[in-house]
Design a protein around this motif. Structure first.
Motif, short mmCIF file in Angstrom:
data_model
loop_
_atom_site.label_atom_id
_atom_site.label_comp_id
_atom_site.label_asym_id
_atom_site.label_seq_id
_atom_site.Cartn_x
_atom_site.Cartn_y
_atom_site.Cartn_z
N LEU A 44 0.81 -1.22 0.00
CA LEU A 44 0.00 0.00 0.00
C LEU A 44 0.84 1.27 0.00
O LEU A 44 0.33 2.37 -0.22
CB LEU A 44 -0.97 0.01 1.18
CG LEU A 44 -2.01 -1.13 1.16
CD1 LEU A 44 -2.90 -1.05 2.38
CD2 LEU A 44 -2.84 -1.09 -0.12
N LYS A 88 -1.73 6.60 -4.11
CA LYS A 88 -2.47 5.66 -3.28
C LYS A 88 -2.74 4.40 -4.09
O LYS A 88 -3.10 4.48 -5.26
CB LYS A 88 -3.79 6.27 -2.82
CG LYS A 88 -4.61 5.36 -1.95
CD LYS A 88 -5.91 6.01 -1.55
CE LYS A 88 -6.75 5.00 -0.79
NZ LYS A 88 -8.14 5.43 -0.68
N VAL A 89 -2.57 3.26 -3.46
CA VAL A 89 -2.79 1.98 -4.13
C VAL A 89 -3.93 1.25 -3.46
O VAL A 89 -4.04 1.22 -2.23
CB VAL A 89 -1.51 1.11 -4.09
CG1 VAL A 89 -1.78 -0.27 -4.65
CG2 VAL A 89 -0.40 1.78 -4.85
N GLU A 90 -4.78 0.66 -4.29
CA GLU A 90 -5.88 -0.17 -3.80
C GLU A 90 -5.66 -1.58 -4.35
O GLU A 90 -5.60 -1.77 -5.57
CB GLU A 90 -7.21 0.40 -4.32
CG GLU A 90 -8.41 -0.42 -4.02
CD GLU A 90 -9.65 0.15 -4.68
OE1 GLU A 90 -10.68 -0.53 -4.61
OE2 GLU A 90 -9.60 1.25 -5.27
N ILE A 92 -6.69 -5.04 -5.56
CA ILE A 92 -7.95 -5.60 -6.06
C ILE A 92 -7.81 -7.08 -6.40
O ILE A 92 -8.74 -7.68 -6.92
CB ILE A 92 -8.48 -4.81 -7.27
CG1 ILE A 92 -7.46 -4.76 -8.39
CG2 ILE A 92 -8.88 -3.41 -6.86
CD1 ILE A 92 -7.96 -4.10 -9.66
N ALA A 97 -3.62 -4.32 -8.80
CA ALA A 97 -3.83 -3.15 -7.97
C ALA A 97 -4.34 -2.01 -8.83
O ALA A 97 -4.17 -2.01 -10.06
CB ALA A 97 -2.53 -2.74 -7.27
N LYS A 98 -4.94 -1.05 -8.18
CA LYS A 98 -5.42 0.15 -8.86
C LYS A 98 -4.71 1.34 -8.25
O LYS A 98 -4.66 1.48 -7.02
CB LYS A 98 -6.92 0.29 -8.67
CG LYS A 98 -7.54 1.42 -9.46
CD LYS A 98 -9.03 1.54 -9.17
CE LYS A 98 -9.79 0.39 -9.79
NZ LYS A 98 -11.25 0.60 -9.71
N HIS A 100 -4.46 5.31 -7.58
CA HIS A 100 -5.22 6.54 -7.52
C HIS A 100 -4.19 7.66 -7.49
O HIS A 100 -3.24 7.62 -6.72
CB HIS A 100 -6.09 6.58 -6.26
CG HIS A 100 -7.05 5.44 -6.17
ND1 HIS A 100 -8.25 5.44 -6.83
CD2 HIS A 100 -6.97 4.26 -5.51
CE1 HIS A 100 -8.89 4.30 -6.57
NE2 HIS A 100 -8.13 3.56 -5.76
N SER A 113 -8.10 7.03 -11.55
CA SER A 113 -7.71 5.71 -11.06
C SER A 113 -7.30 4.89 -12.28
O SER A 113 -8.01 4.84 -13.27
CB SER A 113 -8.87 5.03 -10.35
OG SER A 113 -9.24 5.77 -9.22
#
Length: 114
Positions: A44, A88-90, A92, A97-98, A100, A113
């Protein structure tokens, strides 16, 4: 923590855009530079910074490419680069990962994103 560098010969940014609400135009930018900082123990905390040469747009149609470089679209004379700053990483998926972050095109920055 590891840091990778994107090299123009090994990196491309690809896109697709609607054309006349009927079909898609696909293209890419080949001259992409930047870096990715990644720690597998702290995914993250990943970040990236990318700079794209806007004049290097390619859609396979030279006249369209010239029009896209013009002031009607990218205005590469005044805005020669496109930038993305991913902060910022999300996560998934196990290997997906996505990002932002902020995308700047023609001097206008908007959150996106990827």
């Amino acid at each position: 923590m590891a840091k990778w560098f994107f090299e123009p010969g090994h990196t491309a940014a690809e896109f697709r855009a609607r054309h006349m609400m009927v079909t898609w135009v696909r293209g890419h930018f080949k001259n992409v530079r930047g870096s990715l900082t990644f720690d597998p123990d702290k995914p993250l905390d990943t970040s990236t910074e990318v700079t794209i040469d806007a004049g290097g747009i390619w859609t396979g149609e030279p006249q369209r490419d010239e029009h896209l470089r013009s002031a009607d679209f990218l205005d590469v004379e005044k805005h020669p680069t496109i930038t993305f700053r991913g902060r910022k990483v999300e996560l998934i998926g196990a290997e997906e990962a996505k990002f932002h972050g902020d995308l700047t095109i023609r001097g206008v920055t908007k959150p996106v994103s990827l």
